[in-house]
Design an enzyme around this catalytic site. Structure first.
Site, mmCIF file in Angstrom:
data_model
loop_
_atom_site.group_PDB
_atom_site.id
_atom_site.type_symbol
_atom_site.label_atom_id
_atom_site.label_comp_id
_atom_site.label_asym_id
_atom_site.label_seq_id
_atom_site.Cartn_x
_atom_site.Cartn_y
_atom_site.Cartn_z
ATOM 1 C CG ASN A 5 -3.859 7.926 13.555
ATOM 2 O OD1 ASN A 5 -4.963 8.367 13.173
ATOM 3 N ND2 ASN A 5 -2.429 7.870 12.539
ATOM 4 C CB SER A 54 9.675 6.359 15.172
ATOM 5 O OG SER A 54 8.915 6.503 13.489
ATOM 6 C CG LEU A 55 12.804 8.234 21.085
ATOM 7 C CD1 LEU A 55 13.774 7.666 20.733
ATOM 8 C CD2 LEU A 55 12.411 9.292 21.864
ATOM 9 C CG HIS A 56 6.955 6.408 18.783
ATOM 10 N ND1 HIS A 56 6.567 7.254 18.302
ATOM 11 C CD2 HIS A 56 7.339 4.719 17.634
ATOM 12 C CE1 HIS A 56 6.412 6.998 16.706
ATOM 13 N NE2 HIS A 56 6.494 5.635 16.865
ATOM 14 C CB CYS A 113 2.992 8.018 3.254
ATOM 15 S SG CYS A 113 3.331 7.040 4.202
ATOM 16 C CB CYS A 166 5.524 -1.377 16.089
ATOM 17 S SG CYS A 166 7.638 -0.870 15.941
ATOM 18 C CB SER A 216 10.276 7.636 8.233
ATOM 19 O OG SER A 216 9.714 7.410 10.028
ATOM 20 C CB CYS A 274 2.642 -0.410 14.045
ATOM 21 S SG CYS A 274 2.845 -0.070 12.111
ATOM 22 C CB CYS A 302 6.993 -3.922 9.247
ATOM 23 S SG CYS A 302 8.766 -3.090 9.997
ATOM 24 C CB CYS A 359 1.288 7.144 11.667
ATOM 25 S SG CYS A 359 1.623 8.447 10.262
ATOM 26 C CD GLU A 376 -2.867 -1.018 2.197
ATOM 27 O OE1 GLU A 376 -4.078 -1.525 1.954
ATOM 28 O OE2 GLU A 376 -2.338 -0.550 4.142
ATOM 29 N N GLY A 381 6.824 -1.427 6.224
ATOM 30 C CA GLY A 381 8.156 -1.210 6.583
ATOM 31 C C GLY A 381 9.263 -0.740 6.734
ATOM 32 C CD GLU A 382 13.416 0.903 10.370
ATOM 33 O OE1 GLU A 382 12.662 1.733 10.827
ATOM 34 O OE2 GLU A 382 14.597 1.865 9.039
#
Ligand code: SF4
Length: 348
Positions: free
Chosen positions: A290, A214-216, A105, A116, A191, A119, A112, A333, A92, A159-160
């Protein structure tokens, strides 16, 4: 051997074929101009190429090999595209128009491996890396579908990207090249959840590119729960890599922080984040979480997001709140992968 995909190639890649059929080298640039500037989808359109040469070309190459399965348009103007790849896996990407800026995007992997828990992509597992042409073709197909020039890219889809570094950077060359998309590198953002060695390599090889980490979470205990890869690359290691990246590039790094109710949105975490970031050339982008199917994470309230932002701001940490786009079509996201499951009866 099957036909090779022209989408993803640059003139230099075409020279061996052109030499083989006895044509002039300038034909290579004519072909890539048809592909990237005119978004040609057939060889017949390439009117300035001799017919015999077009036939030779068609014997060796094809133009695009992803099939559009669905597209969904959000009320806010974002559009999510689901493409089927040649091995029937699906990927996607999302078009996010904003005035003259046409951002796509992009995904870099099918699924992935990072996993996480907030996600949809991470929860779906990992299938494989995309190759460079599959990465390029997402943006190319979106340009073709919309007849718009794509001028901004963010690698924030499935994906990373830094776990697929080689294919990613080959795709970047096509995006950047004047014979490709001609997108300025400053209009491309990678990212990542953070692979220190690759962050430094990216800074060396692509110093103008935008880096978003992306720390979070502001500490390892909490981040281990949110981003499993943190166990391998804990925060101090990541920040050391970020510092080195800033030193090499002189460019500000964006630090992404998705906010989840009672997980990482409490005031004390905002203060911990301030201590971690003070003195660094960093900008914090807060992302209201989200909702994601199969995830127990609850998005933070608007009030909590505002409070978190205010604390950072009062302590002189530059901060913005990302406006979420495409939520009604599960394109925001952390939400990608849901369509694929639904469209194909969860057969992946
Ligand atoms: S948030 Fe990014 S790194 Fe984490 S699972 Fe999703 S796609 Fe992978």
């Amino acid at each position: 051997m099957g036909h090779k995909n022209l989408v993803g190639l640059l003139p230099a890649d075409l020279l061996p074929f052109i030499r083989k059929v006895g044509e002039s080298p300038y034909r290579a640039e004519q072909i890539t101009r048809w592909i990237y500037q005119h978004q040609a989808s057939s060889f017949e359109e390439m009117k300035n190429l001799p017919i015999a040469f077009r036939e030779n070309l068609a014997g060796e190459y094809l133009i695009g090999q992803e099939r559009l399965l669905t597209q969904q348009r959000s009320q806010d103007g974002a559009t999510k595209y689901l493409f089927e790849l040649k091995d029937r896996k699906a990927v996607e990407c999302v078009l996010i128009p904003h005035r003259k800026r046409m951002t796509v995007c992009l995904s870099s992997q099918v699924g992935c491996p990072v996993g996480c828990p907030f996600c949809a992509t991470g929860l779906s597992g990992f299938q494989r890396n995309l190759d460079f042409s599959e990465i390029v073709e997402q943006a190319w197909r979106v340009g073709q579908e919309t007849s718009q020039k794509i001028n901004n890219l963010v690698f924030m889809g499935m994906g990373e990207p830094l776990l697929n570094y080689e294919q990613l950077t080959r795709a970047l060359k096509v995006f950047q090249s004047p014979h490709g998309f001609g997108i300025g590198v400053r209009h491309i953002t990678i990212s990542t959840v953070g692979i220190p060695e690759k962050i430094i390599q990216l800074a060396n090889e692509w110093p103008q590119i935008n880096l978003a980490l992306s720390l979070h979470a502001p500490n390892n205990d909490l981040r281990n729960r949110l981003v499993p890869l943190n166990q391998a690359f804990p925060i101090p290691l990541l920040l050391r890599a970020v510092d080195e990246s800033i030193k090499k590039t002189g460019r500000r790094v964006t630090l992404e922080y998705a906010l989840w109710k009672d997980i990482n949105d409490q005031r004390e975490y905002a203060y911990e984040l301030i201590s971690l970031l003070r003195g660094r050339l960093i900008h914090v982008n807060l992302i209201p979480g989200n909702p994601v199917l199969r995830s127990s994470f609850i998005p933070s309230s608007g009030q909590r997001v505002m409070t978190f932002a205010r604390i950072l701001e009062e302590n002189k940490i530059p901060v913005t709140i990302r406006q979420s786009r495409g939520q009604d079509i599960e394109a925001a996201c952390g939400e990608l992968y849901a369509t694929q499951k639904k469209e194909r009866g969860g057969s992946q």
